[in-house]
Design a protein around this motif. Sequence first.
Motif, PDB file in Angstrom:
ATOM      1  N   ALA A   1       0.837  -1.194   0.000  1.00 43.47           N
ATOM      2  CA  ALA A   1       0.000   0.000   0.000  1.00 43.47           C
ATOM      3  C   ALA A   1       0.875   1.249   0.000  1.00 43.47           C
ATOM      4  O   ALA A   1       1.754   1.405   0.854  1.00 43.47           O
TER       5      ALA A   1
ATOM      6  N   ALA B   1       0.778   5.461   0.043  1.00 45.20           N
ATOM      7  CA  ALA B   1      -0.099   6.583   0.381  1.00 45.20           C
ATOM      8  C   ALA B   1       0.665   7.887   0.271  1.00 45.20           C
ATOM      9  O   ALA B   1       1.897   7.931   0.426  1.00 45.20           O
TER      10      ALA B   1
ATOM     11  N   ARG C   1      -4.495   6.509  -1.438  1.00 40.57           N
ATOM     12  CA  ARG C   1      -3.790   5.239  -1.365  1.00 40.57           C
ATOM     13  C   ARG C   1      -3.975   4.434  -2.647  1.00 40.57           C
ATOM     14  O   ARG C   1      -5.051   4.446  -3.236  1.00 40.57           O
TER      15      ARG C   1
END
Length: 532
Positions: A489, A491, A522
């Motif tokens: 992930a 971000a 994200r």
Amino acid sequence: MRFASRFLPRSLSTIINNSQRSSAKRIAVVAATSVGLGFGAMTLWPRGGPTTASAVTDLPVYTKMVVSTHTTPETGIWVTYKDHVYDITNFVDSHPGGRSKITMAAGKAIDPFWAVYQVHIDSKDAHELLESMKIGRLAPEDVTPPPEGAELNHFDGEPERSPLLNIRSRRPFNAEPPLSLLGDEFHTPNSIFFVRNHLPVPNVDDVTYRLRVDGAEREISFTVAELREKYEEHTISATMQCAGNRRTGLSTVKTVRGLEWGPAAISTAKWTGVLLRDVLLDAGCDASGPARHVEFEGLDKDMSGDPYRVSIPIEKAMSADGDVLLAYEMNGETLPRDHGYPLRVVVPGVAGARNAKWLARIRVRETESDGFWQREDYKLFAPSSSPETVDYAKAPAIQETPVQSAITEPASGSDVDADDEVITVRGYAFSGGGRGIDRVDVTIDGGRTWRVAELDRGAGIVRRLNRNWAWTLWEVDVPISAESSGSLAIACRAVDSANNTQPEKGEHVWNFRGLLNNSWHRVEVNVKGSEN
């Protein structure tokens, strides 16, 4: 007549669960728009012909004449759609567009405005909600489809659009560019600049077109040629952003109302025109007088003839540093029809909704515009608020937008090779009110550590204190382990020149209209580990 996206996204289950309190909650889409009186006697079939025989065969039959007598709460407020009759009485007082608008459809067919706002027709929820209010069948002799070849189409002559655009609604047309293309150039090409239309695109008569300015000491009017000849020309680079940009990020938290905008309902152009301030001064406008607002009225109108109307504070309109333009060119070309030809207002640093297109009239007022999109939409409410409990009159209209950023590359769901040892992350950042971008941070570990991006503020663009009207593009290389594999992930967050930054979670900014989502953006990528 009001754009249907304000009503459709409520979940069907929520509405049905509320039905015991009021049957109105089951039909939040039936009469979301007003209907022109000239169409009231027509029954049109926007998709196919009359409905097939109802599964419920014992419904009473009503003639069009009987339906026409049900126009008040005392008689019941009825409408027809195709070959059935519906009772919307309990919904009228809850209508977000106001009672006066919805009652224009009382005792008539709703088919004409469903033909205009075809998001109703394409929505399963809309049909299920309408079905829940069915009370009878329309008499066969009153079920008359239009003559063969006839069509009620308020979208005839719409401009051609790029096939690259991701369409969010076809009628009215709303679309955003692919996110991967958004940052390829500092100024977004006209063909892929995001499109936000609330109503059909008007066909403007170049011969008769004049801009009217009134409400100040003198009433004046101009053709575009006269504006260009009389006033000094100015060009500014300014980013325009829909207040609903990144709405889909809030819909993952809880259902929201509105078009399903991704992170690309934002674009930047080089706008050319004359300063609104110069025109208002010529009309004798005094910013220290009783007038506090400047209203913009478009040539785009609903079926009742009500035009798109919004306003901004007079301080912004008259400020020498406000840079509000009456624009006739976009990126060095004549303003495209989808973007307001022949003239639009560009209000830098302010939500896109205030940047009225197809400008017909500018009016100086003591109060803000009483148009729907000023008074009853584009307002922000607390996460605990609901459509049933809010009081639009107590909330201010959105003007400046908060600090924002998004990742344009890599794409969410894409593959990344761990052997490369870095991921190049790119994106945009922007803050309203003329605030610049001081920093953009990127994390791949949920915010425990951050990498600071390099900023591209645009070659040749002059930026002054509180006059930073264009976005900032950014890029950073984020190291990854050669042994990494699986989902990762990424971000980002931006910090503006007033040291405002973005909240971490969508839950912190959730609102039922899905507006101004500026939580961390994200994306998740799939890291392919080394095969050695």
